[in-house]
Design an enzyme around this catalytic site. Structure first.
Site, short mmCIF file in Angstrom:
data_model
loop_
_atom_site.label_atom_id
_atom_site.label_comp_id
_atom_site.label_asym_id
_atom_site.label_seq_id
_atom_site.Cartn_x
_atom_site.Cartn_y
_atom_site.Cartn_z
N CYS A 236 2.02 5.72 63.06
CA CYS A 236 1.29 4.49 62.77
C CYS A 236 -0.22 4.65 62.92
O CYS A 236 -0.72 4.93 64.02
CB CYS A 236 1.79 3.39 63.71
SG CYS A 236 0.88 1.86 63.60
N TYR B 215 -1.33 1.10 51.86
CA TYR B 215 -0.07 0.34 51.87
C TYR B 215 0.03 -0.58 50.66
O TYR B 215 1.11 -0.78 50.10
CB TYR B 215 0.04 -0.46 53.18
CG TYR B 215 0.23 0.43 54.38
CD1 TYR B 215 1.48 0.89 54.74
CD2 TYR B 215 -0.87 0.84 55.14
CE1 TYR B 215 1.65 1.73 55.82
CE2 TYR B 215 -0.70 1.68 56.23
CZ TYR B 215 0.56 2.13 56.57
OH TYR B 215 0.72 2.97 57.63
#
Length: 335
Positions: A45, A173
Site C-alpha cells: 500500500c 488507481y
C-alpha cells in the site's frame, strides 16, 4: 467485476471512498507521549508507505510501534489484511478484528494505515494524509528535527499535494480501476502530463519545491518507486515509464539514498518493491485472472542504489531542520 472491487462514478472512473477516523495526536484526547501510539501498515500500500517514510525521516520510529500486515484476502474476515501471528496490541488475527475491537460494531472499510492509541485502545486516524501531517509536526526526545512542512512553503506544498494526489497518487488507481475508455484515457493523460511537468522541474531543482525535501516529495515517492514495477503493467499506466523521465528517475534514486542518522529506519526499509509486484499481480483477480506475476522490473532492475548525482545524502543536507530549541520546547510541552 472491477466495479465490485473498486467504487465507480457515473462515467466509469474510479472514486476513492472517504475514511472513517480523523482525530489528531496533540488533542486533549490524544496527548503527545512516547510509546503510546501504534500504526498498522501493509507493504503493497502506497498510503501506508508514506506513513513509514514519515516515521523514518522524523525518527519517530523510536516512539511509535508498527504492526505489519500481509495482504491475503482469502484469510481475512474482511478487507484483505491479516497478521502472520496474532497482533500483540489487540490480539486480533486480521485488520477487521482490530477495527472491531477499537470501534465495536464498525461497518466501514477496514483500511490501512490505521493509527491507534495503545493506552485507550481507541482509533486516532486511518487517513494517511492526516497521519503524515500530524507525525511530521510531532516531536519527542531523540527525533531528528526534520521539518517536512516548513511555514514558508506550506501553501505551495498544499497546492502541489492536491495536484499530485489527483493525477498520480490516485491517478494510477483511476487508470487501473476504470471501467470506461474515457475514464481510463482521462486518468492516463492527466498522469503523464504532470509527470512530464515534474520531470522538467526536477531538471532545475533537486526536489519538487527547491533544494530541500518536503512533504510534497514524501507523498509522491511511494507511487513513483512502484510505478515501473507495478502500475505501468497491471494498471496499464506504462505509456511512459519513470525510466523514460530522466530527472524523475534520478530524483527517485536520490530519495531512496537519503541517510537517516543513528541506525534507525532507512528508506529501503520502508518498502519491498518485489513484494509489491507480487501482491498486486496475485490479489487483483479482475485485472489479472491468471494470477501470473510479471517477471519485472525487479528492484534490481530499477537500480535504486545507482548514484543519483544530485547532492549529499545526509539528512541535514537534504531536509529543512527545526531549531534545536524549538524542537526541545515542543517535545517537553507535549510529554
Amino acid at each position: 467485476m472491477v466495479r465490485e472491487l473498486a467504487p465507480q462514478d457515473q462515467t466509469g472512473s474510479y472514486s476513492r471512498p472517504k475514511y472513517s477516523f480523523d482525530e489528531k495526536i496533540g488533542s486533549p484526547r490524544f496527548p503527545v507521549a512516547p510509546g503510546r501510539y501504534h500504526v498498522y501498515v501493509g507493504n503493497a500500500c502506497p498510503w501506508c508507505h508514506r506513513v513509514l517514510l514519515t516515521l523514518a525521516l522524523t525518527g519517530l520510529d523510536r516512539h511509535i510501534s508498527v504492526g505489519y500486515l500481509s495482504d491475503i484476502p482469502e484469510q481475512a474476515t474482511r478487507g484483505g489484511w491479516v497478521f502472520d501471528r496474532p497482533d500483540p496490541v489487540t490480539g486480533a488475527k486480521d485488520l477487521w478484528e482490530v477495527y472491531d475491537k477499537i470501534s465495536p460494531g464498525f461497518r466501514g472499510r477496514c483500511t490501512a494505515p490505521l493509527l491507534i492509541d495503545k493506552q485507550t485502545k481507541r482509533p486516532v486516524s486511518n487517513e494517511s494524509s492526516s497521519i503524515v501531517r500530524m507525525l511530521g509536526q510531532m516531536h519527542l526526545p531523540g527525533c531528528t528535527g526534520v521539518d517536512l512542512y516548513p511555514q514558508q512553503l506550506q501553501q505551495q506544498i498544499d497546492a502541489l499535494n492536491e495536484k499530485v494526489y489527483r493525477a498520480i497518487n490516485n491517478g494510477v488507481y483511476r487508470a487501473g480501476f476504470a471501467t470506461s475508455q474515457a475514464g481510463y484515457d482521462a486518468a492516463v493523460n492527466e498522469m503523464h502530463d504532470l509527470m512530464q511537468q515534474l520531470d522538467q522541474q526536477l531538471g532545475t531543482t533537486r526536489f519538487l519545491l527547491g533544494d530541500k525535501f518536503t512533504e510534497a516529495d514524501l507523498r509522491l515517492f511511494p507511487t513513483i518507486c512502484r510505478f515501473d514495477a507495478v502500475y505501468a503493467g497491471i494498471f496499464r499506466c506504462g505509456r511512459r515509464r519513470v525510466a523514460d523521465y530522466p530527472n524523475l528517475q534520478a530524483w527517485m534514486r536520490d530519495v531512496w539514498q537519503i541517510q537517516m542518522p543513528g541506525g534507525g529506519l532507512q528508506v529501503p526499509d520502508t518498502v519491498d518493491i518485489d513484494g509489491c509486484r507480487r501482491s498486486y499481480y496475485t490479489n487483483l483477480f479482475p485485472l489479472n485472472p491468471s494470477g501470473i506475476i510479471a517477471s519485472g522490473p525487479t528492484a534490481a532492475d530499477l537500480q535504486v542504489n545507482k548514484p543519483a548525482g544530485r547532492g549529499n545524502s545526509s539528512l541535514e543536507d537534504v531536509c529543512y531542520m527545526r531549531p534545536v530549541a524549538a524542537t526541545t520546547i515542543v517535545a517537553v510541552g507535549g510529554s
